[in-house]
Design a protein around this motif. Structure first.
Motif, short mmCIF file in Angstrom:
data_model
loop_
_atom_site.label_atom_id
_atom_site.label_comp_id
_atom_site.label_asym_id
_atom_site.label_seq_id
_atom_site.Cartn_x
_atom_site.Cartn_y
_atom_site.Cartn_z
N PRO A 1 0.80 -1.23 0.00
CA PRO A 1 0.00 0.00 0.00
C PRO A 1 0.83 1.27 0.00
O PRO A 1 0.35 2.32 -0.43
CB PRO A 1 -0.84 -0.13 1.28
CG PRO A 1 -0.08 -1.09 2.15
CD PRO A 1 0.60 -2.03 1.23
N ASP A 2 2.07 1.21 0.45
CA ASP A 2 2.92 2.40 0.52
C ASP A 2 3.95 2.44 -0.60
O ASP A 2 4.80 3.34 -0.62
CB ASP A 2 3.65 2.45 1.87
CG ASP A 2 2.68 2.58 3.03
OD1 ASP A 2 1.62 3.21 2.83
OD2 ASP A 2 2.97 2.05 4.11
N ASP A 3 3.89 1.49 -1.54
CA ASP A 3 4.85 1.45 -2.63
C ASP A 3 4.34 2.31 -3.78
O ASP A 3 3.43 1.93 -4.52
CB ASP A 3 5.05 0.01 -3.10
CG ASP A 3 6.19 -0.11 -4.12
OD1 ASP A 3 6.78 0.93 -4.46
OD2 ASP A 3 6.49 -1.23 -4.56
N LEU A 4 4.92 3.50 -3.93
CA LEU A 4 4.53 4.43 -4.98
C LEU A 4 5.65 4.67 -5.98
O LEU A 4 5.71 5.71 -6.63
CB LEU A 4 4.10 5.77 -4.36
CG LEU A 4 2.86 5.71 -3.46
CD1 LEU A 4 2.57 7.08 -2.85
CD2 LEU A 4 1.64 5.20 -4.22
N GLN A 5 6.54 3.67 -6.12
CA GLN A 5 7.62 3.79 -7.09
C GLN A 5 7.06 3.65 -8.51
O GLN A 5 6.09 2.94 -8.74
CB GLN A 5 8.66 2.70 -6.83
CG GLN A 5 9.41 2.85 -5.52
CD GLN A 5 10.19 4.15 -5.45
OE1 GLN A 5 10.83 4.55 -6.43
NE2 GLN A 5 10.12 4.82 -4.31
N PRO A 6 7.65 4.34 -9.49
CA PRO A 6 7.16 4.23 -10.88
C PRO A 6 7.36 2.82 -11.43
O PRO A 6 8.29 2.10 -11.05
CB PRO A 6 8.01 5.26 -11.64
CG PRO A 6 9.22 5.48 -10.79
CD PRO A 6 8.78 5.29 -9.37
N LEU A 7 6.45 2.43 -12.32
CA LEU A 7 6.53 1.11 -12.94
C LEU A 7 7.65 1.09 -13.98
O LEU A 7 7.90 2.08 -14.67
CB LEU A 7 5.20 0.77 -13.61
CG LEU A 7 3.99 0.63 -12.68
CD1 LEU A 7 2.72 0.52 -13.51
CD2 LEU A 7 4.15 -0.59 -11.79
#
Length: 462
Positions: free
Chosen positions: A206-212
């Motif tokens: 839920p806290d992983d907002l790294q770009p794909l």
């Protein structure tokens, strides 16, 4: 609305054109099959006509006809076919054969020319061949022209055309089926990168907002991944902004709340009304300070670039708005010993100073500039608000801001050397900058002639 499987949709979109193409090809194949059957059977008719022609002779003025067996046996192999023939005189008199066989629609009397045409005889569809031939009587040296007609019922050629059509359609159905199977598996293989992408998204925390990562993805999917990454980046900035707001609020309110608690406890312990009043007065000041900081933090959080806020801009008169804001601040300026004034256009020229803006945001922006000027200029100072066309200017004769600090003063909670000893929280100019950005305007700081700070805001053309 549920759209179903993308794989199934792609297959169906490919199936529909294939079905239409199959129907078109069936129609074309039927025409080709009929033409091929006619061509093959017309050769048989021509051969029969030629054989019959060889058995016709003119002797002593009489036409003698001997229909050779070869002329009709070519049709024996065609099951269900019926053969009709006729030899007729040029005037239409039947010499031999079936009376009443139809002549060509537009007969051409060119000798030995064969006419092929469709006709109906006794409610039976026929394919006919007819040719005019000359007969020579050697004894009498006379010449006579007769017509030779041969007709065949169309069952055999229809059967042949049907067999050609069915065989072609079966072959095409097999090819279409194989094509759909290939398409089904090819589409499934082509959609694997999307499945991997969806699994990668589902596996994230839920806290992983790294770009794909799009390095291993096809070019068609990269725009989707780029759009997702942009959305995630905006979401990350919004979350960071909210966290920053809570951290700033906790930091800024910690001292006022501690003061409020201490003053309240001291007031509860006092019994003398004068002492209680003093504590309550200080408590009231701390509450006002805390309320102002919360209001500024909320305003800054709402106006930040990542908040998604877009003001509804309408035409308004800049000088009229500035005059009203200055009038609202006159009592505050007098209380602090500040001489505040306004310089703008006269009433007749006021209509030329119209900009696109939102009234309450511009009032808040100008109010922060006047508040800063009053707060930091000090008693006895002069604050002037001036409108020059599309320029809004606020200047004072206070200590000003050094050139090295003019960019830093727009940062939140930054307080320059001249304002370190004054009351404030360093949010006013940050709010001003965000409001200026939302209006597409520009802001600059410079030194007032004779000392002090001049803030100039230039609004764009409508």
């Amino acid at each position: 609305m549920k759209t179903g499987s993308l794989r199934l949709q792609l297959t169906l979109w490919l199936l529909l054109p294939l079905v239409l193409l199959l129907a078109l090809d069936a129609w074309l194949t039927d025409r080709r099959a009929s033409a091929a059957a006619d061509q093959a059977f017309d050769r048989t008719l021509a051969a029969s006509l030629k054989a019959m022609r060889e058995g016709i002779a003119l002797r002593d003025g009489r036409v003698e006809v001997e229909v050779p067996y070869l002329a009709l046996e070519v049709f024996d192999a065609e099951q269900g076919s019926r053969v009709y023939y006729q030899v007729r005189d040029a005037d239409g008199t039947t010499i031999t054969g079936y009376d009443g066989l139809p002549m060509p629609p537009r007969p051409n009397r060119t000798l030995y020319r064969t006419h092929f045409y469709d006709a109906v005889y006794q409610n039976t569809p026929l394919r006919m061949a007819a040719t005019p031939i000359p007969l020579h009587d050697v004894r009498s040296a006379r010449t006579r022209m007769v017509w030779v007609l041969v007709g065949e019922s169309t069952e055999a050629r229809q059967h042949l055309a049907h067999d050609i059509l069915v065989g072609s359609l079966l072959q095409e159905l097999v090819l279409v089926t194989l094509a759909l199977v290939i398409v089904w598996f090819a589409v499934g293989r082509g959609l694997r990168p999307l499945h991997r992408l969806s699994h990668a998204m589902a596996a994230r925390g839920p806290d992983d907002l790294q770009p794909l990562d799009d390095t291993a993805l096809p070019d068609d999917i990269r725009p989707l991944v780029a759009a997702v990454n942009q959305y995630v980046a905006r979401l990350h900035r919004m979350i960071a902004g909210r966290k920053r707001f809570f951290a700033d609020a906790a930091h800024q309110l910690k001292t006022p709340l501690a003061i409020i608690q201490a003053e309240a406890e001291l007031a509860l312990r006092e019994s003398a009304p004068a002492n209680v009043h003093a504590h309550v007065a200080r408590l009231h000041g701390s509450v006002q300070h805390a309320a102002r900081e919360v209001a500024q933090l909320l305003s800054l959080s709402r106006l930040e670039n990542d908040s998604g806020y877009a003001p509804d801009l309408t035409p308004l008169q800049l000088d009229a708005l500035a005059r009203n804001v200055v009038l609202d601040w006159v009592p505050v300026a007098r209380r602090d010993g500040i001489d505040i004034g306004f310089e703008g256009h006269d009433t007749e020229a006021a209509s030329v100073t119209r900009i696109e803006g939102q009234t309450h945001l511009l009032q808040e922006m100008l109010g922060n500039l006047i508040d800063n000027a009053i707060r930091y200029a000090g008693p006895g100072a002069v604050v002037t608000v001036r409108v020059e066309g599309r320029r809004l200017i606020v200047e004072d004769n206070g200590p000003g801001v050094s050139a090295s600090e003019r960019e830093d003063v727009f940062k939140r909670f930054y307080r320059g050397q001249a304002s370190a000893s004054r009351e404030g929280n360093g949010l006013g100019l940050s709010i001003v900058r965000e409001i200026v950005r939302l209006h597409g305007a520009s802001i600059s700081l410079s030194e007032t002639h004779g000392g002090g700070l001049t803030v100039a805001i230039v609004f764009p053309e409508n």
